[in-house]
Design a protein around this motif. Structure first.
Motif, mmCIF file in Angstrom:
data_model
loop_
_atom_site.group_PDB
_atom_site.id
_atom_site.type_symbol
_atom_site.label_atom_id
_atom_site.label_comp_id
_atom_site.label_asym_id
_atom_site.label_seq_id
_atom_site.Cartn_x
_atom_site.Cartn_y
_atom_site.Cartn_z
ATOM 1 N N HIS A 153 0.824 -1.204 0.000
ATOM 2 C CA HIS A 153 0.000 0.000 0.000
ATOM 3 C C HIS A 153 0.859 1.256 0.000
ATOM 4 C CE1 HIS A 153 0.918 -0.828 4.252
ATOM 5 N NE2 HIS A 153 0.892 0.483 4.404
ATOM 6 N N THR A 154 0.206 2.377 -0.235
ATOM 7 C CA THR A 154 0.806 3.704 -0.094
ATOM 8 C C THR A 154 0.368 4.277 1.247
ATOM 9 O OG1 THR A 154 0.812 4.120 -2.480
ATOM 10 C CG2 THR A 154 0.911 6.040 -1.033
ATOM 11 N N ALA A 155 1.330 4.686 2.058
ATOM 12 C CA ALA A 155 1.021 5.212 3.393
ATOM 13 C C ALA A 155 0.688 6.699 3.309
ATOM 14 C CB ALA A 155 2.202 4.990 4.332
ATOM 15 N N LEU A 156 -0.368 7.086 3.997
ATOM 16 C CA LEU A 156 -0.827 8.472 3.993
ATOM 17 C C LEU A 156 -0.814 9.038 5.404
ATOM 18 C CD1 LEU A 156 -2.296 10.991 2.771
ATOM 19 C CD2 LEU A 156 -4.448 9.763 3.188
ATOM 20 N N ILE A 157 -0.294 10.266 5.546
ATOM 21 C CA ILE A 157 -0.347 10.999 6.810
ATOM 22 C C ILE A 157 -0.802 12.419 6.499
ATOM 23 C CG2 ILE A 157 0.946 11.877 8.785
ATOM 24 C CD1 ILE A 157 2.908 9.576 8.362
ATOM 25 N N GLU A 158 -1.849 12.877 7.167
ATOM 26 C CA GLU A 158 -2.387 14.212 6.925
ATOM 27 C C GLU A 158 -1.938 15.186 8.015
ATOM 28 O OE1 GLU A 158 -6.485 14.576 5.955
ATOM 29 O OE2 GLU A 158 -6.618 12.599 5.027
ATOM 30 N N ILE A 159 -1.529 16.371 7.584
ATOM 31 C CA ILE A 159 -1.214 17.473 8.499
ATOM 32 C C ILE A 159 -2.183 18.598 8.164
ATOM 33 C CG2 ILE A 159 0.510 19.147 9.239
ATOM 34 C CD1 ILE A 159 2.654 17.138 8.539
ATOM 35 N N GLU A 160 -3.120 18.827 9.050
ATOM 36 C CA GLU A 160 -4.209 19.769 8.806
ATOM 37 C C GLU A 160 -4.186 20.880 9.843
ATOM 38 O OE1 GLU A 160 -7.718 21.173 6.866
ATOM 39 O OE2 GLU A 160 -6.562 19.398 6.334
ATOM 40 N N GLY A 161 -4.227 22.125 9.389
ATOM 41 C CA GLY A 161 -4.304 23.247 10.316
ATOM 42 C C GLY A 161 -2.939 23.732 10.766
ATOM 43 N N SER A 162 -2.947 24.602 11.764
ATOM 44 C CA SER A 162 -1.716 25.201 12.265
ATOM 45 C C SER A 162 -0.795 24.149 12.876
ATOM 46 C CB SER A 162 -2.031 26.268 13.317
ATOM 47 O OG SER A 162 -2.748 27.349 12.743
ATOM 48 N N ILE A 163 0.483 24.363 12.691
ATOM 49 C CA ILE A 163 1.487 23.450 13.235
ATOM 50 C C ILE A 163 1.886 23.985 14.602
ATOM 51 C CG2 ILE A 163 3.769 22.444 12.854
ATOM 52 C CD1 ILE A 163 3.256 22.980 9.832
ATOM 53 N N GLU A 164 1.270 23.453 15.628
ATOM 54 C CA GLU A 164 1.485 23.914 16.997
ATOM 55 C C GLU A 164 1.827 22.733 17.886
ATOM 56 O OE1 GLU A 164 1.631 26.991 17.624
ATOM 57 O OE2 GLU A 164 0.594 27.916 15.925
ATOM 58 N N GLU A 165 2.063 23.012 19.172
ATOM 59 C CA GLU A 165 2.437 21.945 20.088
ATOM 60 C C GLU A 165 1.276 21.020 20.421
ATOM 61 O OE1 GLU A 165 2.331 25.119 20.732
ATOM 62 O OE2 GLU A 165 1.693 25.593 22.773
ATOM 63 N N GLU A 166 0.073 21.396 20.044
ATOM 64 C CA GLU A 166 -1.099 20.547 20.223
ATOM 65 C C GLU A 166 -1.864 20.500 18.916
ATOM 66 O OE1 GLU A 166 -3.424 22.032 23.414
ATOM 67 O OE2 GLU A 166 -1.895 21.677 24.943
ATOM 68 N N GLY A 167 -2.595 19.421 18.705
ATOM 69 C CA GLY A 167 -3.410 19.314 17.508
ATOM 70 C C GLY A 167 -2.791 18.404 16.464
ATOM 71 N N ASN A 168 -3.398 18.392 15.300
ATOM 72 C CA ASN A 168 -3.024 17.473 14.229
ATOM 73 C C ASN A 168 -1.612 17.699 13.713
ATOM 74 O OD1 ASN A 168 -3.050 17.099 10.964
ATOM 75 N ND2 ASN A 168 -4.190 15.463 11.977
ATOM 76 N N GLY A 169 -1.124 18.946 13.793
ATOM 77 C CA GLY A 169 0.193 19.257 13.266
ATOM 78 C C GLY A 169 1.310 19.218 14.282
ATOM 79 N N ALA A 170 1.058 18.763 15.490
ATOM 80 C CA ALA A 170 2.090 18.706 16.526
ATOM 81 C C ALA A 170 3.103 17.623 16.210
ATOM 82 C CB ALA A 170 1.459 18.459 17.889
ATOM 83 N N ALA A 171 4.353 17.879 16.545
ATOM 84 C CA ALA A 171 5.402 16.885 16.304
ATOM 85 C C ALA A 171 5.116 15.582 17.046
ATOM 86 C CB ALA A 171 6.754 17.457 16.719
ATOM 87 N N ASP A 172 4.580 15.683 18.267
ATOM 88 C CA ASP A 172 4.274 14.482 19.045
ATOM 89 C C ASP A 172 3.176 13.645 18.409
ATOM 90 O OD1 ASP A 172 6.171 15.109 20.907
ATOM 91 O OD2 ASP A 172 4.777 16.029 22.335
ATOM 92 N N VAL A 173 2.389 14.240 17.528
ATOM 93 C CA VAL A 173 1.335 13.516 16.824
ATOM 94 C C VAL A 173 1.841 12.981 15.487
ATOM 95 C CG1 VAL A 173 -0.950 13.726 15.769
ATOM 96 C CG2 VAL A 173 -0.483 14.866 17.941
ATOM 97 N N VAL A 174 2.577 13.810 14.747
ATOM 98 C CA VAL A 174 3.013 13.442 13.407
ATOM 99 C C VAL A 174 4.147 12.417 13.433
ATOM 100 C CG1 VAL A 174 4.001 14.319 11.252
ATOM 101 C CG2 VAL A 174 2.276 15.658 12.474
ATOM 102 N N ILE A 175 5.113 12.589 14.322
ATOM 103 C CA ILE A 175 6.293 11.723 14.329
ATOM 104 C C ILE A 175 5.947 10.250 14.579
ATOM 105 C CG2 ILE A 175 8.396 11.207 15.629
ATOM 106 C CD1 ILE A 175 8.935 14.208 15.747
#
Length: 333
Positions: free
Chosen positions: A81-103
């Motif tokens: 398969h092709t792996a998908l990861i979405e980063i939506e919205g502001s890149i902050e310490e909380e939320g979908n764009g947080a490093a602790d969530v994306v990494i």
């Protein structure tokens, strides 16, 4: 009345008909008893209903919190398969764009033996340079650890500033012709209330241990020394941003004096400038570039408690405080 031979009638008592008042009382008592029985049965049914409803809610809450994944970490059930990861919205310490969530999502996607490529779908105006930088560092590390597994970025509506910071670490960037791309710059914004305080007759009483401890205090006049220090820090972070873009884009980048000025451009213009590689969507990249059409989403999903708290505004106070002091932190947006 004739008596049968050998029959003793001495113990036989003839019961007289009940008076009407007594019969009414008995009927009333019977009705009350039956009504009580029906009421208890109804109460028992409702009790069972509420208990079942609570168990169902608890089950779904546990399901959401556990983030069940029946595909397995090694892709045994989902195949290539092709792996998908979405980063939506502001890149902050909380939320979908947080490093602790994306990494963690990046690590799962790369480590899965059946994933053939990792695609980041970015729709972000930017945010924290710390969070974006941490994600970039992890992407570069994983690219070295898994050299046969490419990383692509697909831009949705906007991939500006911190979003482009992350995108520059990918092998290739695909956009829509009308996407917003670029804004390679850093800012630090805030408000100054000294004029309003003078008009209102409000006196600022700030005590510090350390002559620069009141740095960028919105209720105190801004000194030239503090302004120069902040500008030097922004310039340093800007150079870090530029280095990531130059390294990631390489010879594809057609650099001009405006490239790193903070301006942003359409997706079509970004391709001409070398800030992006071509046009595409998640589906087209999986089909035509990766050549594996099956897509598996590795994006970390919020659990039920987080969604409920956000829905009812439990984070309003925290957000207000973050907004008040947002000007004291640099932002790549």
């Amino acid at each position: 009345m004739s008596e049968l031979p050998g029959t003793d009638y001495s113990d036989v008592k003839i019961q007289a008909p009940l008076p009407s008042a007594v019969a009414w009382e008995r009927d009333t008592l019977e009705k009350l008893v039956f009504a009580t029985v029906h009421e208890r049965r109804a109460a028992r049914r409702w009790s069972i209903f509420f208990k079942l409803s609570f168990l169902l809610l608890a089950f779904f809450a546990l399901w959401s919190l556990s983030d069940f994944n029946f595909t397995g970490s090694d892709g045994e059930l989902i195949g290539t398969h092709t792996a998908l990861i979405e980063i939506e919205g502001s890149i902050e310490e909380e939320g979908n764009g947080a490093a602790d969530v994306v990494i963690p999502s990046l690590n799962k996607a790369f480590s899965d033996r059946e994933s053939r490529a990792v695609v980041l779908k970015i729709n972000s105006p930017g945010g924290s340079p710390v969070q974006a930088g941490a994600i970039v560092d992890e992407i570069l590390r994983l690219r070295k650890a898994y050299p046969a597994k490419p990383v692509y970025v697909v831009v949705d509506e906007i991939c500006a500033s911190g979003g482009h910071y992350i995108a520059a670490a990918a092998d290739r960037i695909y956009v829509n012709k009308a996407s917003i791309v670029g804004s390679v710059g850093v800012l630090m914004d805030g408000f100054g209330f000294t004029g309003a305080m003078d008009k209102l007759g409000v006196e600022r009483r700030l005590l510090t241990a350390g002559e620069n401890k009141g740095f960028l205090d919105p209720f105190s006049p801004q000194s030239d020394t503090h302004k120069a220090h902040a500008q030097a820090m922004l310039n340093e972070i800007h150079q870090q941003f530029i280095a990531v873009v130059r390294s990631g884009r390489g010879t594809r980048l057609k650099e001009t004096p405006e490239t790193f000025s903070g301006l942003f451009w359409s997706g079509a213009r970004a391709v001409d400038m070398g800030l992006a590689d071509g046009f595409g969507t998640i589906e087209s990249v999986a089909r035509d570039v990766v050549r594996v059409e099956d897509i598996v989403d590795y994006t970390a999903q919020e659990g039920l408690p987080e969604r409920v708290l956000k829905k009812f505004g439990a984070a309003v106070g925290q957000g207000a405080m973050r907004t008040l002091y947002a000007g004291t932190r640099p932002a790549v947006r």
